[in-house]
Design a protein around this motif. Structure first.
Motif, PDB file in Angstrom:
ATOM      1  N   GLY A 261      -3.203  10.339  -3.030  1.00  0.00           N
ATOM      2  CA  GLY A 261      -4.030   9.388  -2.316  1.00  0.00           C
ATOM      3  C   GLY A 261      -3.266   8.147  -1.889  1.00  0.00           C
ATOM      4  O   GLY A 261      -2.035   8.081  -1.996  1.00  0.00           O
ATOM      5  N   VAL A 262      -4.017   7.161  -1.405  1.00  0.00           N
ATOM      6  CA  VAL A 262      -3.449   5.888  -0.960  1.00  0.00           C
ATOM      7  C   VAL A 262      -3.879   4.801  -1.935  1.00  0.00           C
ATOM      8  O   VAL A 262      -5.062   4.707  -2.288  1.00  0.00           O
ATOM      9  CB  VAL A 262      -3.908   5.539   0.466  1.00  0.00           C
ATOM     10  CG1 VAL A 262      -3.317   4.209   0.912  1.00  0.00           C
ATOM     11  CG2 VAL A 262      -3.523   6.642   1.448  1.00  0.00           C
TER      12      VAL A 262
ATOM     13  N   LYS B 202       6.547  10.544  -7.845  1.00  0.00           N
ATOM     14  CA  LYS B 202       5.294  10.271  -7.137  1.00  0.00           C
ATOM     15  C   LYS B 202       4.106  10.808  -7.921  1.00  0.00           C
ATOM     16  O   LYS B 202       4.212  11.839  -8.604  1.00  0.00           O
ATOM     17  CB  LYS B 202       5.313  10.921  -5.744  1.00  0.00           C
ATOM     18  CG  LYS B 202       6.277  10.289  -4.760  1.00  0.00           C
ATOM     19  CD  LYS B 202       6.167  10.945  -3.393  1.00  0.00           C
ATOM     20  CE  LYS B 202       7.130  10.303  -2.405  1.00  0.00           C
ATOM     21  NZ  LYS B 202       7.033  10.956  -1.059  1.00  0.00           N
TER      22      LYS B 202
ATOM     23  N   LYS C 271       0.862  -1.178   0.000  1.00  0.00           N
ATOM     24  CA  LYS C 271       0.000   0.000   0.000  1.00  0.00           C
ATOM     25  C   LYS C 271       0.898   1.229   0.000  1.00  0.00           C
ATOM     26  O   LYS C 271       1.776   1.359   0.859  1.00  0.00           O
ATOM     27  CB  LYS C 271      -0.911  -0.011   1.225  1.00  0.00           C
ATOM     28  CG  LYS C 271      -2.027   1.033   1.176  1.00  0.00           C
ATOM     29  CD  LYS C 271      -2.920   0.940   2.389  1.00  0.00           C
ATOM     30  CE  LYS C 271      -3.751  -0.342   2.406  1.00  0.00           C
ATOM     31  NZ  LYS C 271      -4.792  -0.349   1.348  1.00  0.00           N
ATOM     32  N   ILE C 272       0.701   2.112  -0.971  1.00  0.00           N
ATOM     33  CA  ILE C 272       1.560   3.285  -1.134  1.00  0.00           C
ATOM     34  C   ILE C 272       0.732   4.565  -0.995  1.00  0.00           C
ATOM     35  O   ILE C 272      -0.345   4.696  -1.595  1.00  0.00           O
ATOM     36  CB  ILE C 272       2.246   3.280  -2.514  1.00  0.00           C
ATOM     37  CG1 ILE C 272       3.158   2.061  -2.652  1.00  0.00           C
ATOM     38  CG2 ILE C 272       3.053   4.566  -2.729  1.00  0.00           C
ATOM     39  CD1 ILE C 272       4.323   2.032  -1.699  1.00  0.00           C
ATOM     40  N   GLU C 273       1.270   5.514  -0.219  1.00  0.00           N
ATOM     41  CA  GLU C 273       0.607   6.808  -0.053  1.00  0.00           C
ATOM     42  C   GLU C 273       1.389   7.885  -0.795  1.00  0.00           C
ATOM     43  O   GLU C 273       2.610   7.992  -0.666  1.00  0.00           O
ATOM     44  CB  GLU C 273       0.504   7.182   1.429  1.00  0.00           C
ATOM     45  CG  GLU C 273      -0.225   8.500   1.665  1.00  0.00           C
ATOM     46  CD  GLU C 273      -0.456   8.807   3.138  1.00  0.00           C
ATOM     47  OE1 GLU C 273      -1.046   9.862   3.443  1.00  0.00           O
ATOM     48  OE2 GLU C 273      -0.034   7.990   3.996  1.00  0.00           O
ATOM     49  N   THR C 274       0.685   8.679  -1.599  1.00  0.00           N
ATOM     50  CA  THR C 274       1.275   9.796  -2.339  1.00  0.00           C
ATOM     51  C   THR C 274       0.387  11.022  -2.134  1.00  0.00           C
ATOM     52  O   THR C 274      -0.697  10.907  -1.558  1.00  0.00           O
ATOM     53  CB  THR C 274       1.376   9.490  -3.846  1.00  0.00           C
ATOM     54  OG1 THR C 274       0.082   9.658  -4.443  1.00  0.00           O
ATOM     55  CG2 THR C 274       1.877   8.070  -4.095  1.00  0.00           C
TER      56      THR C 274
ATOM     57  N   ASP D 153      -3.425   0.580  -3.437  1.00  0.00           N
ATOM     58  CA  ASP D 153      -2.947  -0.797  -3.347  1.00  0.00           C
ATOM     59  C   ASP D 153      -2.137  -1.077  -4.604  1.00  0.00           C
ATOM     60  O   ASP D 153      -2.659  -0.966  -5.722  1.00  0.00           O
ATOM     61  CB  ASP D 153      -4.119  -1.767  -3.243  1.00  0.00           C
ATOM     62  CG  ASP D 153      -4.853  -1.645  -1.914  1.00  0.00           C
ATOM     63  OD1 ASP D 153      -4.176  -1.516  -0.880  1.00  0.00           O
ATOM     64  OD2 ASP D 153      -6.100  -1.656  -1.913  1.00  0.00           O
ATOM     65  N   CYS D 154      -0.875  -1.453  -4.433  1.00  0.00           N
ATOM     66  CA  CYS D 154       0.041  -1.530  -5.577  1.00  0.00           C
ATOM     67  C   CYS D 154       0.736  -2.880  -5.694  1.00  0.00           C
ATOM     68  O   CYS D 154       0.867  -3.620  -4.714  1.00  0.00           O
ATOM     69  CB  CYS D 154       1.124  -0.458  -5.464  1.00  0.00           C
ATOM     70  SG  CYS D 154       0.510   1.234  -5.491  1.00  0.00           S
TER      71      CYS D 154
END
Length: 226
Positions: A170-171, A220, A164-167, A173-174
């Motif tokens: 938004g957040v 990002k 899970k990546i936050e930028t 699922d990757c």
């Protein structure tokens, strides 16, 4: 009657494959998104703005056409181009033209370029860690005058994990993918990159390292509007 039945079956198979293909790109035409690039110290060095211009079915599958425009750190436009992505036989692929950066293309100026780009196959979101992916390549050349040539070879691609990546956008699922990138234009530069992709969005983050493992820069997703 028989021809009609066969046609319906073929269309059903095609539709099923298109539905099974989960794309790493926005699905809605007109969606705009933006990737901001940073140096190793976290300072912005430029951005790339994208827009999904069209989505259509053809003989090869479901084709996406994306407009990309690069800007430098002073927000001056440096390069604009389109690239394609496809869902073919249940597999999502990127056109390698998306790796044509504004900084690199400035060197070619207004010369006519010949571009030879392969497709870059993406895994499904359910792919297990360790899944090996196909290599990809891009070659750009000019004829006449001095002549310039640039090649980008991407190898040793594999799935690392699901995270899970936050930028700032938004957040997400990757799926996390690592790869080696070899770029040659007068000199050869080798690097390793790690990229995170979200279904229905695309790349949301990346990190680039030199061959000694030192961080060179990051990217990002900073804007996503659909």
């Amino acid at each position: 009657m028989r021809f009609l039945i066969i046609s319906i079956i073929l269309l059903s198979v095609f539709y099923s494959q298109a539905q099974d293909c989960k794309g790493f790109i926005p699905y809605k035409t007109g969606t705009k998104w933006e990737i901001t690039n940073y140096n190793a110290k976290g300072k912005p060095t430029g951005r790339i703005a994208y827009e999904l211009k069209s989505k259509e079915n053809n003989a090869e599958g479901l084709k996406y056409t994306v407009q990309m425009t690069s800007y430098d750190q002073k927000d001056n436009e440096t390069f604009s181009n389109t690239f394609e992505a496809w869902c073919k036989n249940g597999v999502f692929e990127f056109d390698m033209k998306r790796f044509m950066s504004g900084e690199s293309m400035q060197m070619f100026g207004n010369t006519d370029c010949q571009i030879d780009a392969s497709e870059m196959e993406m895994p499904s979101m359910s792919a297990a860690a360790g899944t090996v992916l196909k290599d990809a390549s891009l070659a750009i050349s000019t004829s006449g005058g001095i002549g310039l040539n640039m090649t980008v070879d991407i190898s040793d691609r594999k799935v690392e994990a699901k995270e899970k990546i936050e930028t700032p956008a938004g957040v997400f699922d990757c799926i996390k993918i690592s790869q080696l990138i070899s770029t040659k234009m007068m000199v050869k530069i080798q690097a390793k990159s790690i990229e995170w992709y979200a279904e229905g969005v695309g790349m949301v983050a990346s990190e680039s390292y030199n061959k000694k493992g030192k961080l060179m820069g990051t990217s990002k997703l900073t804007r996503f509007e659909n």
